[in-house]
Structure formats: structure tokens, C-alpha cells
Design an enzyme around this catalytic site. Structure first.
Site, PDB file in Angstrom:
ATOM      1  N   LYS A   1       0.846  -1.196   0.000  1.00  0.00           N
ATOM      2  CA  LYS A   1       0.000   0.000   0.000  1.00  0.00           C
ATOM      3  C   LYS A   1       0.881   1.246   0.000  1.00  0.00           C
ATOM      4  O   LYS A   1       2.103   1.179   0.136  1.00  0.00           O
ATOM      5  CB  LYS A   1      -0.902   0.019   1.235  1.00  0.00           C
ATOM      6  CG  LYS A   1      -0.125  -0.023   2.559  1.00  0.00           C
ATOM      7  CD  LYS A   1      -1.057  -0.078   3.765  1.00  0.00           C
ATOM      8  CE  LYS A   1      -0.250  -0.161   5.066  1.00  0.00           C
ATOM      9  NZ  LYS A   1      -1.130  -0.162   6.252  1.00  0.00           N
ATOM     10  N   GLY A   2       0.238   2.403  -0.162  1.00  0.00           N
ATOM     11  CA  GLY A   2       0.899   3.686  -0.006  1.00  0.00           C
ATOM     12  C   GLY A   2       2.064   3.919  -0.936  1.00  0.00           C
ATOM     13  O   GLY A   2       2.052   3.541  -2.115  1.00  0.00           O
TER      14      GLY A   2
ATOM     15  N   VAL B   1      10.356  -7.462   8.183  1.00  0.00           N
ATOM     16  CA  VAL B   1      11.747  -7.016   8.273  1.00  0.00           C
ATOM     17  C   VAL B   1      12.320  -7.175   9.678  1.00  0.00           C
ATOM     18  O   VAL B   1      13.543  -7.106   9.865  1.00  0.00           O
ATOM     19  CB  VAL B   1      11.904  -5.553   7.805  1.00  0.00           C
ATOM     20  CG1 VAL B   1      11.405  -5.386   6.386  1.00  0.00           C
ATOM     21  CG2 VAL B   1      11.213  -4.571   8.742  1.00  0.00           C
TER      22      VAL B   1
ATOM     23  N   ASN C   1      11.572   0.315   2.093  1.00  0.00           N
ATOM     24  CA  ASN C   1      10.485   1.261   2.334  1.00  0.00           C
ATOM     25  C   ASN C   1       9.747   0.998   3.639  1.00  0.00           C
ATOM     26  O   ASN C   1       9.199   1.922   4.232  1.00  0.00           O
ATOM     27  CB  ASN C   1       9.496   1.198   1.164  1.00  0.00           C
ATOM     28  CG  ASN C   1       8.208   1.921   1.465  1.00  0.00           C
ATOM     29  OD1 ASN C   1       8.151   3.151   1.484  1.00  0.00           O
ATOM     30  ND2 ASN C   1       7.134   1.168   1.721  1.00  0.00           N
TER      31      ASN C   1
ATOM     32  N   TYR D   1      10.553   8.522  16.137  1.00  0.00           N
ATOM     33  CA  TYR D   1      10.549   8.369  14.677  1.00  0.00           C
ATOM     34  C   TYR D   1      11.645   9.185  13.993  1.00  0.00           C
ATOM     35  O   TYR D   1      12.425   8.636  13.201  1.00  0.00           O
ATOM     36  CB  TYR D   1       9.184   8.773  14.128  1.00  0.00           C
ATOM     37  CG  TYR D   1       9.124   8.756  12.620  1.00  0.00           C
ATOM     38  CD1 TYR D   1       9.105   7.551  11.932  1.00  0.00           C
ATOM     39  CD2 TYR D   1       9.092   9.936  11.887  1.00  0.00           C
ATOM     40  CE1 TYR D   1       9.062   7.518  10.541  1.00  0.00           C
ATOM     41  CE2 TYR D   1       9.044   9.918  10.498  1.00  0.00           C
ATOM     42  CZ  TYR D   1       9.033   8.716   9.828  1.00  0.00           C
ATOM     43  OH  TYR D   1       9.002   8.695   8.460  1.00  0.00           O
TER      44      TYR D   1
END
Length: 245
Positions: free
Chosen positions: A14-15, A62, A88, A168
Site C-alpha cells: 500500500k501507499g 523485516v 520502504n 521516529y
């Protein structure tokens, strides 16, 4: 082995990840869509195939060593090499009011979780796939970063970089630093590795807030994934050019 170039995009169901896969597929690449969720992964593969893209699904978490090893083995069987890796997959981590992460009250487990995906996951995937990348005549690695990783911009009170995100943003700064060290290690080889900022894109990651579309967000990554042999390496780019560290 086939002359068709092979790409793997993590977090591609997605995205921005999906649009990177779609863009590379439109350029004639055979694209592996790495994703954890089987239903979403296969739905994305079917959608791309319907659009004429040679796509295949790659089960991939991941954060899991066995999952990453399995993904490398699948690509080995499917293609025998890898020409492009786009790291990503990423997470923001738990946030508070205003999508913020206050460093004075930050849960350390949130930091660990974010770094495990955004940094350690990239290292895990990249190293597992390096043997396949080394078989390519023009291997490219793109790490999806963010403008909020820029310490230069973060430290400038005149620049609006959004809310304080103490898990983040530093994780993406860490990712940028790792990208530079990979570039140093790859010096003298044909492997080019760079970081890409997609900008503020309206996806579920941002609560669909942002002025940019996923297609626009994918553009820089696609450009870096298809660099010529004399292209840059160890740098950080957005649409308008180099992002300051």
C-alpha cells in the site's frame, strides 16, 4: 538469467511502497512486493498484474530473521539475482496528542520498536540480499527516509518540521547515517545506495494528511533506483535536490 531487471520493495502492499513498485513495474522491472499481511500483499500483486506489471509477492517481516532469510531464498529461486532493493517498510511508533513523541516522557519500548523496524530491519534485509545484489551489473539500494531526519532542519527554529517526534525522527537520522556507512563500505564497487525523502504524503501512515499523493512521494525513490552507473551514492535526496544532513 533473464535480462529483465528485478526489484524488491519492502512494505509494498500500500501507499508509497505500492507506488514505487508500480513505477518500477511500468519501467519494465519485475517487482517483488515485500509485505507481512498475506491478503493485502496478494491483493496488491493482483492489482499490479492487472495493470500489466510483472509482480510477485514476497512474504516479508523485516523484524524477523527467518522471514528475511526466506525472502532472500524466494528471490534466489524466482530470479537468481536482485538489481534494486527499496527499503520502504517503516513505522512511526506510538504517538501522543498532535502526533507527537515527547522525549521527556517517551516509553523506551517505543524507541526500541521503531529502531528495530526502521534501522535494524533495513540492515537485516540489506545484508541478507547483498549476495543477490552483487550479481547485478548495476545494483541500486534506496532507503526511504524523511525530511524530519535532517538535523540541520530540525535544529533551525525558522523551519517548520512538524511536531516533536523523539522516536521516529531520530530513527530516520540513524537510517541516514547507516546509509552513509554502507556507501563508504561499497566504495569502489558498482553498488549505489542513497536515502530518499518522499515528502508529506497523504497515506494511512500520516492519517491521510499531507499535500502530496503516493505517486508523487514515490518519484524520488524511483529516480534513485534507476540511477546511471555514474550516479551519486551516499546522499539524501528529495524532489528539489539534496536534503541537508
Amino acid at each position: 538469467m533473464s535480462e529483465t531487471k528485478i526489484a524488491l520493495v519492502t512494505g509494498a502492499n500500500k501507499g508509497i511502497g505500492y507506488e514505487i513498485a508500480a513505477g518500477l513495474g511500468a519501467l519494465g522491472y519485475r517487482v517483488g512486493l515485500g509485505a507481512r499481511d498475506e491478503a493485502r500483499r496478494e491483493s496488491a500483486v493482483e492489482k499490479l498484474r492487472a495493470a500489466g506489471v510483472d509482480a510477485f509477492g514476497v512474504p516479508l517481516d523485516v523484524t524477523g530473521g527467518q522471514s528475511v532469510t526466506g525472502a532472500a531464498e524466494l528471490i534466489e529461486r524466482q530470479a537468481g539475482r536482485l538489481d534494486v532493493l527499496v527499503n520502504n517498510a517503516g513505522i512511526s511508533g506510538e504517538t501522543g496528542p498532535g502526533w507527537g513523541q515527547d522525549p521527556t516522557t517517551l516509553d523506551l519500548d517505543v524507541v526500541r520498536t521503531v529502531v528495530e523496524t526502521n534501522v535494524i530491519g533495513v540492515i537485516r534485509v540489506t545484508n541478507a540480499l547483498l549476495p543477490l545484489l552483487r550479481r547485478s551489473t548495476s545494483p541500486r539500494i534506496v532507503n526511504i527516509s524523511s525530511a524530519v531526519a535532517s538535523l540541520t532542519r530540525q535544529a533551525d527554529p525558522g523551519i517548520d518540521v512538524g511536531p516533536v517526534m523523539a522516536a521516529y525522527s531520530p530513527s530516520k537520522s540513524f537510517l541516514n547515517a547507516i546509509t552513509v556507512h554502507y556507501a563508504r563500505q561499497f566504495h569502489g564497487t558498482n553498488i549505489l545506495i542513497n536515502a530518499a525523502c518522499p515528502g508529506l504524503v497523504a497515506t494511512d501512515f500520516t492519517g491521510f494528511q499531507g499535500p502530496r499523493t503516493p505517486e508523487q512521494g514515490a518519484a524520488t525513490a524511483i529516480r534513485l533506483a534507476t540511477l546511471p552507473d555514474d550516479g551519486p551514492t551516499g546522499s539524501f535526496f528529495e524532489d528539489d535536490g539534496v536534503v541537508p544532513w
